[in-house]
Design a protein around this motif. Sequence first.
Motif, PDB file in Angstrom:
ATOM      1  N   GLY A 177       0.801  -1.210   0.000  1.00  0.00           N
ATOM      2  CA  GLY A 177       0.000   0.000   0.000  1.00  0.00           C
ATOM      3  C   GLY A 177       0.836   1.262   0.000  1.00  0.00           C
ATOM      4  O   GLY A 177       2.066   1.248  -0.140  1.00  0.00           O
ATOM      5  N   ILE A 178       0.146   2.394   0.173  1.00  0.00           N
ATOM      6  CA  ILE A 178       0.792   3.703   0.109  1.00  0.00           C
ATOM      7  C   ILE A 178       1.875   3.852   1.171  1.00  0.00           C
ATOM      8  O   ILE A 178       2.911   4.481   0.938  1.00  0.00           O
ATOM      9  N   CYS A 179       1.656   3.247   2.337  1.00  0.00           N
ATOM     10  CA  CYS A 179       2.606   3.399   3.434  1.00  0.00           C
ATOM     11  C   CYS A 179       3.608   2.253   3.545  1.00  0.00           C
ATOM     12  O   CYS A 179       4.333   2.148   4.550  1.00  0.00           O
ATOM     13  N   ASN A 180       3.639   1.389   2.521  1.00  0.00           N
ATOM     14  CA  ASN A 180       4.652   0.332   2.483  1.00  0.00           C
ATOM     15  C   ASN A 180       4.643  -0.503   3.760  1.00  0.00           C
ATOM     16  O   ASN A 180       5.669  -0.703   4.415  1.00  0.00           O
ATOM     17  N   GLU A 181       3.442  -0.994   4.102  1.00  0.00           N
ATOM     18  CA  GLU A 181       3.330  -1.785   5.333  1.00  0.00           C
ATOM     19  C   GLU A 181       4.023  -3.147   5.193  1.00  0.00           C
ATOM     20  O   GLU A 181       4.034  -3.720   4.114  1.00  0.00           O
ATOM     21  N   PRO A 182       4.594  -3.632   6.297  1.00  0.00           N
ATOM     22  CA  PRO A 182       4.445  -3.135   7.662  1.00  0.00           C
ATOM     23  C   PRO A 182       5.461  -2.088   8.086  1.00  0.00           C
ATOM     24  O   PRO A 182       5.439  -1.642   9.236  1.00  0.00           O
ATOM     25  N   SER A 183       6.359  -1.659   7.217  1.00  0.00           N
ATOM     26  CA  SER A 183       7.412  -0.725   7.628  1.00  0.00           C
ATOM     27  C   SER A 183       6.883   0.675   7.890  1.00  0.00           C
ATOM     28  O   SER A 183       7.359   1.391   8.782  1.00  0.00           O
ATOM     29  N   GLY A 184       5.872   1.106   7.113  1.00  0.00           N
ATOM     30  CA  GLY A 184       5.384   2.469   7.223  1.00  0.00           C
ATOM     31  C   GLY A 184       6.340   3.468   6.607  1.00  0.00           C
ATOM     32  O   GLY A 184       7.367   3.122   6.015  1.00  0.00           O
ATOM     33  N   ILE A 185       6.005   4.740   6.741  1.00  0.00           N
ATOM     34  CA  ILE A 185       6.843   5.842   6.282  1.00  0.00           C
ATOM     35  C   ILE A 185       7.502   6.432   7.522  1.00  0.00           C
ATOM     36  O   ILE A 185       6.834   7.033   8.362  1.00  0.00           O
ATOM     37  N   ALA A 186       8.807   6.257   7.655  1.00  0.00           N
ATOM     38  CA  ALA A 186       9.474   6.542   8.927  1.00  0.00           C
ATOM     39  C   ALA A 186      10.575   7.575   8.782  1.00  0.00           C
ATOM     40  O   ALA A 186      11.264   7.641   7.762  1.00  0.00           O
ATOM     41  N   GLY A 187      10.738   8.357   9.833  1.00  0.00           N
ATOM     42  CA  GLY A 187      11.897   9.222  10.019  1.00  0.00           C
ATOM     43  C   GLY A 187      12.534   8.888  11.353  1.00  0.00           C
ATOM     44  O   GLY A 187      11.937   8.199  12.194  1.00  0.00           O
ATOM     45  N   ARG A 188      13.743   9.352  11.575  1.00  0.00           N
ATOM     46  CA  ARG A 188      14.435   9.039  12.824  1.00  0.00           C
ATOM     47  C   ARG A 188      15.277  10.214  13.274  1.00  0.00           C
ATOM     48  O   ARG A 188      15.627  11.096  12.489  1.00  0.00           O
ATOM     49  N   ILE A 189      15.610  10.217  14.573  1.00  0.00           N
ATOM     50  CA  ILE A 189      16.450  11.260  15.135  1.00  0.00           C
ATOM     51  C   ILE A 189      17.239  10.672  16.303  1.00  0.00           C
ATOM     52  O   ILE A 189      16.744   9.798  17.024  1.00  0.00           O
ATOM     53  N   GLY A 190      18.460  11.140  16.489  1.00  0.00           N
ATOM     54  CA  GLY A 190      19.236  10.745  17.652  1.00  0.00           C
ATOM     55  C   GLY A 190      18.694  11.399  18.909  1.00  0.00           C
ATOM     56  O   GLY A 190      18.303  12.565  18.899  1.00  0.00           O
ATOM     57  N   ILE A 191      18.658  10.627  19.986  1.00  0.00           N
ATOM     58  CA  ILE A 191      18.209  11.143  21.283  1.00  0.00           C
ATOM     59  C   ILE A 191      19.459  11.403  22.122  1.00  0.00           C
ATOM     60  O   ILE A 191      20.308  10.514  22.274  1.00  0.00           O
ATOM     61  N   PRO A 192      19.620  12.595  22.672  1.00  0.00           N
ATOM     62  CA  PRO A 192      20.868  12.904  23.380  1.00  0.00           C
ATOM     63  C   PRO A 192      21.161  11.994  24.560  1.00  0.00           C
ATOM     64  O   PRO A 192      22.322  11.672  24.831  1.00  0.00           O
ATOM     65  N   ASP A 193      20.120  11.570  25.295  1.00  0.00           N
ATOM     66  CA  ASP A 193      20.307  10.758  26.498  1.00  0.00           C
ATOM     67  C   ASP A 193      18.950  10.197  26.901  1.00  0.00           C
ATOM     68  O   ASP A 193      17.949  10.414  26.219  1.00  0.00           O
ATOM     69  N   GLN A 194      18.912   9.482  28.011  1.00  0.00           N
ATOM     70  CA  GLN A 194      17.672   8.866  28.460  1.00  0.00           C
ATOM     71  C   GLN A 194      16.809   9.803  29.306  1.00  0.00           C
ATOM     72  O   GLN A 194      15.765   9.390  29.823  1.00  0.00           O
ATOM     73  N   GLY A 195      17.227  11.074  29.438  1.00  0.00           N
ATOM     74  CA  GLY A 195      16.507  12.035  30.261  1.00  0.00           C
ATOM     75  C   GLY A 195      15.304  12.631  29.553  1.00  0.00           C
ATOM     76  O   GLY A 195      14.869  12.177  28.492  1.00  0.00           O
ATOM     77  N   TRP A 196      14.769  13.712  30.133  1.00  0.00           N
ATOM     78  CA  TRP A 196      13.539  14.333  29.641  1.00  0.00           C
ATOM     79  C   TRP A 196      13.731  14.973  28.267  1.00  0.00           C
ATOM     80  O   TRP A 196      14.666  15.764  28.071  1.00  0.00           O
ATOM     81  N   HIS A 197      12.830  14.630  27.344  1.00  0.00           N
ATOM     82  CA  HIS A 197      12.788  15.257  26.026  1.00  0.00           C
ATOM     83  C   HIS A 197      11.337  15.421  25.606  1.00  0.00           C
ATOM     84  O   HIS A 197      10.451  14.672  26.047  1.00  0.00           O
TER      85      HIS A 197
END
Length: 284
Positions: A177-197
Motif C-alpha cells: 500500500g501507500i505506506c509500504n506496510e508493515p514498515s510504514g513511512i518513517a523518520g528518525r532522530i538521535g536522542i541525546p540521552d535517556q533524560g527528559w525530552h
Amino acid sequence: MHFLKFLLPVLPALVSAWAPPSISGYGLVWADTFSGAGATLPNENNWNIIDGKLNVNNELETYRRSTRNAQMSGGNTLQLVPWKDSSVNGGWTSGRLESKYTFTPQANKKTLAQAQIRFGSNDIATKQGIWPAFWILGDSLRHYGGWPACGELDIMETINGQLTGYGTTHCDVYPGGICNEPSGIAGRIGIPDQGWHTWTIVWDRTTGNWQTETITWFMDGQQFQQIRGSQINNWNVWSSLIYSPLFFILNVAVGGSWPGNPNGNTLDGYGAMMEVAYVATYST
C-alpha cells in the motif's frame, strides 16, 4: 544497578509540578499532567488502562490494570513499568494507556500534540526487547475500521535502549500500500540521552488544499519527519490521518518482531520504564 532500580520509585516525588508549556500562537485544548498520589492508577476519566494480552507484533507482554505496571509517581508523572512475570504467557507484564479523549485536527488551523518523556536509568545494554512508545491511532478502529486503514501516527518509538527515536506513519492496506506496510513511512532522530525530552507532532491544515497540508514531527523543537497530502496522494487515506478523530496511546511493549525478544542481560522494573510528565493538545 539493582540498588538504583529500587530507589527510583521514590525519587520522582521530589520533582516539582509539571505543566504543559505555553506555545506561541497556540492555545491549550486538553492535557493530563498526571497529578495525584503516588502508587495510584492514572485518571480513568481520561484513560482506558488496558488489561490483557493483545497478541500483536509477536510481543511478549500482558498489559495489567495494576499500579505495578501503570502508576502515578506522586511527583506529577506517569510511570509505565515492564516486569518479568513467569505467571503470564510470554513472561512479562507491562503498562498501556489509551485516551478516552479524541480530537480531530481542525480546518484552517494548526493542531499540535505533545508529551514530555524520559526513560528508566538502566544501562542501555540491559534494554534488549524493551519498546516504549507515544503514538496515535484513528478512532475508527474502536468502532468499525481495521488497521492500518484507521491510520496510525507514531510520535515517538525507541527500541532496545538505543538512543534513536522513530516517527512513523502507517496507513492504507496491509501488506504494501501507500505506506509500504508493515514498515510504514518513517523518520528518525538521535536522542541525546535517556533524560527528559519533548516529542511533538503538528497537523497543518492552513493551506486550504489537502495536497499541501502537512504532518510534521519534532524532538525538542528539531524537525525530523514530515509527510504531506501530495506524498500520500489519496484523499481517503490522507483523511484517516488528518480529518478523522484520533486518540493517544502510551505503552511499553516487550519483545516482538521489530526489537526482538529480551535476552539474558535484559533488566525489568523502574530502570526499564517510560515516564511521562504530561500529554497535551493545542490549536491555533
